[in-house]
Write a protein that holds these residues in place. Structure first.
Motif, short mmCIF file in Angstrom:
data_model
loop_
_atom_site.label_atom_id
_atom_site.label_comp_id
_atom_site.label_asym_id
_atom_site.label_seq_id
_atom_site.Cartn_x
_atom_site.Cartn_y
_atom_site.Cartn_z
N ALA A 449 -11.48 43.96 37.94
CA ALA A 449 -13.29 43.52 38.89
C ALA A 449 -13.64 44.04 38.36
CB ALA A 449 -12.11 42.00 40.13
N LEU A 450 -14.73 43.62 38.45
CA LEU A 450 -16.16 44.59 37.79
C LEU A 450 -17.34 44.03 38.69
CD1 LEU A 450 -16.01 45.63 34.56
CD2 LEU A 450 -15.12 46.66 36.36
N LEU A 517 -16.33 34.84 40.10
CA LEU A 517 -15.72 35.27 39.31
C LEU A 517 -14.65 34.70 38.69
CD1 LEU A 517 -16.51 34.04 36.28
CD2 LEU A 517 -16.12 36.87 36.07
N TRP A 518 -13.56 33.86 38.18
CA TRP A 518 -12.79 33.59 38.44
C TRP A 518 -11.89 32.90 36.98
CZ3 TRP A 518 -10.51 29.05 35.93
CH2 TRP A 518 -11.46 27.99 35.72
N VAL A 531 -6.86 34.41 38.95
CA VAL A 531 -7.25 36.67 39.35
C VAL A 531 -9.32 34.95 39.87
CG1 VAL A 531 -8.63 38.37 38.68
CG2 VAL A 531 -6.11 37.53 37.74
N ILE A 532 -9.37 35.80 41.10
CA ILE A 532 -10.78 35.79 41.50
C ILE A 532 -11.02 37.15 41.82
CG2 ILE A 532 -11.97 34.48 42.89
CD1 ILE A 532 -9.50 33.19 44.14
N ALA A 533 -12.07 37.28 41.45
CA ALA A 533 -13.50 37.90 41.60
C ALA A 533 -14.48 38.42 42.09
CB ALA A 533 -14.15 39.34 39.91
N MET A 566 -9.51 39.91 44.38
CA MET A 566 -10.34 41.31 44.67
C MET A 566 -11.79 41.61 44.42
SD MET A 566 -8.44 43.22 41.27
CE MET A 566 -8.31 41.97 39.86
N GLY A 567 -12.30 42.53 44.68
CA GLY A 567 -13.93 42.85 45.04
C GLY A 567 -13.71 43.88 45.70
N ASP A 568 -15.19 44.18 45.61
CA ASP A 568 -16.25 45.17 47.32
C ASP A 568 -16.66 43.69 47.96
OD1 ASP A 568 -18.18 45.70 48.90
OD2 ASP A 568 -18.69 46.76 47.24
N LEU A 569 -15.81 43.72 49.14
CA LEU A 569 -16.04 42.89 50.31
C LEU A 569 -16.95 43.38 51.42
CD1 LEU A 569 -12.52 41.06 50.68
CD2 LEU A 569 -14.24 40.96 49.11
#
Length: 644
Positions: A449-450, A517-518, A531-533, A566-569
């Motif tokens: 995930a970007l 995005l998924w 997968v959820i980003a 996942m990601g920058d939360l």
């Protein structure tokens, strides 16, 4: 029927005369794409200079274009070309060998100033040296410069030569610089008494050239924009761009060869088309490639008419011409500033006003360039459109011959990664997507995930990172814009993507729109993995937007099994935002399998854990680690997962 020979289509003398402006435009655009990102990522993000101060520095740099008359007076017409174009060539070579963001900034600042001085100095020089052929030379040089620049960028996967530390890039830059010096050396010196300037009514329409440059940078030469909006692969978008440049040249040729068409009605229709269509390119979808050809043809026609307005110089000097050209480039900078700064600071003008304003300026300059009286003599030299078509064919051949690495068909490992890549600018403020690729390659995940992914923002160097990284790593990719169509989130995967989608998150009074995005893919479990980003609001002391955004994510998840979010939360583990995640039943992979605090930001001396891999309760993290790297301002998080 008379037989047409190659000499009828390409005149060697014309090609030689076009070489100087075309090559200088290539070098000038390359240095603009170093200077503007250096302001944003080095001076602002690394050094800490505020956006308003940056604006002052940038406008002061562009205002140096007003010095063109002084340089010409001190050095003479040909000497001004040596000082501006020759100096630009030398600085471009120096920048190619630089690996210092600070040096990049100062070299590109000087180079951009010289480029802007050249634009005014060259117009005056050409009027004095070429007479009525000056407009065709200016227009042909600008168009072939744009075409060659796009060809070089596209051949490099949209990554500029400045950021490509290879011997091939050095050879190309040296060849471009040598070409500029040769073109100046063979340039004749006009008489000092030759007329080189025009009245205000002929000089001010030149301001439209700056807006044309901006439209080209943001839309019509932007490979990522055309690919994303139209839904076509990035290499196909490159082919659209190079043939768009052929259409640009064809439109200019028509304006020069058929002056009888310089009528108010025709110009009004062209102006209306530009004003209506350019700001609405996102709505064209799959028809955008066709509209690129139409818009480029129309812009070429408009550019030639604007240039012909100053066909008959009436005085010596360069003052009025310099004002027109430099005002146009200052407007280029102002509109770019208005587009990007509102993501950080609220301005009276909105981003949505930028393209309408640029289109309006071009339309006004086009209509203001019409003149009454007898039509001008036709100029039907086909060299420029022929050369543009040749470059388009060459671009198509490059696409056909460039291999596209197929994603590996290996067995999945269950390894996943999240990585805020900071638009591929490292902690020092230098664009380096290769460093990002090496971090991902070393971790060898199945899916990544970007966040902060650009497909062509001007302040990010206009590189299409989704295409570049997917090609470099041999992975599948899906992207979703959040701030606009070409900046947002992406997912890279070694496994085929079964389905994917995206949705916005609540703006909640913030300046930078967010989304998620998924995708679903097979990682070797008993069923596909969801997968959820995502990337949440970034201001630490403003939790309210995140508290509105997280429920939207949780509602989309809906308790589905085999899910990774996942990601920058942008929230610490003990903040209320992350408590919402735990209360919903998600499992923090780092809390389950990581060792130590797991700090991820800033990458050179981290003190916060704000990047996460959350799992549905039926999944478990076997391992979790943070990768020590300054390729971005965040450290990547990697986890190996399996069913419980």
């Amino acid at each position: 029927m008379a037989r047409i020979s190659p000499r009828d289509l390409v005149h060697g003398a014309t090609l030689r005369r076009l070489a100087l402006p075309a090559l200088v435009v290539v070098l000038g655009l390359q240095m603009l794409r170093v200077y503007i990102p250096s302001l944003a990522w080095y001076l602002r993000d690394t050094v800490g200079v505020g956006s308003i101060t940056l604006g002052g520095i940038a406008f002061a740099t562009f205002a140096l274009g007003f010095l063109a008359p002084l340089v010409r007076r001190l050095a003479g017409s040909r000497g001004a070309l040596w000082a501006s174009a020759g100096g630009l060539a030398a600085l471009r070579v120096l920048e190619q060998f630089s690996s210092s963001p600070g040096l990049d900034l100062y070299v590109s600042l000087a180079a951009v100033a010289l480029f802007l001085i050249f634009l005014g100095a060259f117009v005056g020089h050409s009027r004095a040296a070429d007479g009525t052929g000056a407009p065709a030379r200016l227009v042909g040089g600008l168009i072939l410069g744009l075409a060659l620049d796009t060809l070089i960028k596209g051949a490099g996967g949209t990554l500029d030569l400045s950021w490509t530390p290879t011997i091939g890039a050095v050879i190309v830059v040296l060849a471009l610089a040598a070409g500029v010096l040769w073109a100046i050396a063979v340039e004749p010196a006009p008489l000092r008494s030759a007329a080189s300037d025009v009245g205000w009514s002929s000089a001010l329409p030149l301001a439209g050239i700056g807006s044309i440059f901006l439209v080209q940078a943001m839309l019509l030469q932007n490979q990522g924009w055309v690919a994303e909006v139209s839904g076509i692969p990035s290499p196909t978008a490159f082919v659209v761009l190079v043939f768009g440049n052929a259409a640009l040249a064809a439109g200019a040729w028509l304006a020069l060869a058929r002056p009888a068409l310089h009528r108010l009605g025709v110009a009004a229709l062209a102006a209306l088309l530009l004003y209506v269509a350019l700001p609405r390119t996102t709505g064209f979808g799959g028809t955008l490639p066709l509209m690129v050809l139409v818009l480029q043809f129309t812009l070429g026609w408009a550019l030639a008419i604007i240039a012909r307005r100053g066909e008959e110089p009436s005085r010596t000097g360069l003052a009025r011409t310099s004002v027109g050209m430099t005002l146009g480039m200052l407007l280029y900078l102002l509109l770019a500033f208005v587009y990007y700064v509102p993501f950080d600071i609220a301005l009276p003008l909105t981003r949505s006003s930028v393209l309408p304003l640029a289109s309006f300026v071009v339309a006004v300059c086009l209509l203001g360039s019409l003149r009454r009286g007898e039509p001008r003599a036709p100029q039907s030299d086909p060299t420029t459109p022929t050369a543009a078509i040749a470059l388009a064919v060459l671009g198509s051949v490059i696409v056909l011959l460039t291999p596209s690495p197929a994603p590996s068909d290996r067995e999945p490992t269950g390894r996943v990664m999240t990585f805020n890549i900071h638009s591929a600018f490292d902690r020092a403020g230098r664009l380096d997507p290769e460093a990002i690729a090496q971090v991902i390659e070393a971790a060898d995940p199945d899916v990544v995930a970007l966040q902060e992914v650009s497909r062509g923002w001007l302040i990010d160097g206009t590189v299409d990172l989704t295409y570049w990284l997917a090609r470099r790593l041999g992975m599948h990719v899906v992207f979703s814009g959040t701030a606009d169509p070409i900046w947002g989130n992406a997912l890279l995967s070694r496994r085929p993507l079964q389905e994917s989608g995206s949705a916005p998150l609540p703006v909640a009074g913030t300046l930078l729109p967010r989304g998620f995005l998924w995708t679903r893919l097979d990682l070797g479990f008993d069923r596909p993995l969801l997968v959820i980003a995502t990337h949440l609001h970034h201001v630490a002391d403003e939790p309210e937007p995140r508290l509105e955004q997280i429920p939207v994510l949780l509602e989309f998840w809906g308790g589905q099994e085999r899910t990774i979010l996942m990601g920058d939360l942008n929230a610490e583990p003990d903040w209320p935002e992350m408590q919402l995640m735990r209360q919903a039943g998600l499992v923090d992979s780092w809390a389950e399998a990581g060792e130590g605090p797991g700090l991820t930001w800033p990458s050179d001396d981290p003190f916060q854990r704000i990047d996460y891999i959350w799992l549905s309760p039926d999944l478990q993290a076997l391992t979790a680690k943070v990768i020590d790297s300054t390729a971005s301002d965040h450290r990547a998080v990697v986890a190996e997962i399996a069913p419980r």
